[in-house]
Design an enzyme around this catalytic site. Sequence first.
Site, short mmCIF file in Angstrom:
data_model
loop_
_atom_site.label_atom_id
_atom_site.label_comp_id
_atom_site.label_asym_id
_atom_site.label_seq_id
_atom_site.Cartn_x
_atom_site.Cartn_y
_atom_site.Cartn_z
N GLY A 1 12.94 -1.41 1.48
CA GLY A 1 12.06 -2.38 2.14
C GLY A 1 10.81 -2.75 1.39
N GLU B 1 -0.10 12.30 7.58
CA GLU B 1 0.43 10.95 7.70
C GLU B 1 0.25 10.42 9.13
OE1 GLU B 1 1.44 8.77 5.66
OE2 GLU B 1 2.16 9.71 3.82
N ILE C 1 0.85 -1.19 0.00
CA ILE C 1 0.00 0.00 0.00
C ILE C 1 0.89 1.24 0.00
CG2 ILE C 1 -1.68 1.33 1.34
CD1 ILE C 1 -2.84 -1.32 2.32
#
Length: 488
Positions: free
Chosen positions: A185, A287, A166
């Site tokens: 990652g 965020e 996502i």
Amino acid sequence: MANEPYDLRKVLTELKTQPGQYHATDVAVDPDAELSGVYRYIGAGGTVERPTQEGPAMMFNNVKGFPGTKVLTGLMASRKRVGLMFHHDYRTLGQFLNDAVEKPIPPVMVADAPAHEVVHKATEPDFDIRKLVAAPTNTPKDAGPYITVGVVLGSNKAKTMSDVTIHRMVLEDKDKLGIYIMPGGRHIGAFAKEYEAANEPMPVTINIGLDPAITIGCTFEPPTTPLGYNELGVAGAIRQEAVGLTPALTVDENAIARSEFTLEGYIMPNERIQEDINTHTGKAMPEFPGYDGDANPALQVIKVTAVTHRENPIMQSVIGPSEEHVSMAGIPTEASILELTNWAIPGKVLNVYNPPAGGGKLMTIMQIHKEDEADEGIQRQAALLAFSAFKELKTVILVGEDVDIFDMNDVMWTVNTRFQADQDLMVLPGMRNHPLDPSERPEYDPKSIRTQGMSAKLVIDGTVPFDMKDQFVRAQFMKVPDWQKYLK
């Protein structure tokens, strides 16, 4: 309902039977900041600006500019609701997901694909994703409308590995998305680098409107799920039913067959776009730490070739700093920590919880079992293992087994009565962490933060020394098994 294929609609049908867990409204709402502004009061939680609270998942049936499309938000914005949807005790969801990682059920190709009931191709003269996809903005400062819970599905060039992750994706033009792939990652990022090195576009599908087994299961990261591990298998294990895939219509990739919306397209090689090119606000979107992210000057670009969706589709969205992010990021992180501690120091870590205060990523509370004097110090080993299991973790609080790790008052009681700062604090400077934490910048601490995303990590040891445990026994009240009769 039991025989129906597993998807978002099946989950919602079941959720509607649970009091207080679902609410739909026909009141008109603007997807531009108003929708998220409304839900902020009703059920966002997390690190969202106060006042906010835990509340029901919310379906907006009347979204301005998008007749026929409903917008769902807050589906996972309650850990207890996630437990209900997974038919599992919310307190042990971390171990539940850990078991799913160890025994995945791989996805399968299926013939029935409701995701393709309605098809819009970019070759059509009036094609415009901004009119087809009801992507909300979280705040008036957002760089644009965002796809916040779109599962990107892609493969390496050799088609030997596929994966799902996502990412935040902003609608930039009629057929163009900006996608933020955080360095280091993310497997989709590794595949995209491979395509970019060959100067070839990478085919992907973006799948929106999915059951929570997929959206939570696909947020695992290395080392728990290394490159080549497809997290759709985790979702299959959670549901005990394989995720169905179907070939995309305009790119050489698969799509999730029962998604509400699918965007098909290519991550373009050696092409970048300014995130806020249309608004120039300097901000991206709020965020998980609770702050507006800075607009990225050079996002990677997805060229959209088609939008497909179900009849009467459901657009799913997430408020960046909400409790929903805590569920999506925090529960898989708990699973990763438990996997490593169960292997390295079995029986010593009873449970872990990544609370909303850390957005699911930055903080872990670990419940420690000390059996004898030889276990003294094992709690600090556990903290180091947690940092190893998840590099973006910043703070670990260690507590004893008589503490409710899901009750922050109980946790802070431990810090106030079983902790001395001069001897129970561990600070580990100069380590790697999460670049969205605004304190992790060189200007904040030039001595130890050399580049954005470095941090000092903190361990608060609130466990009682084993040889002093008799001096820290909580007041013991009478056990009354039938106490609830007094409330009738």
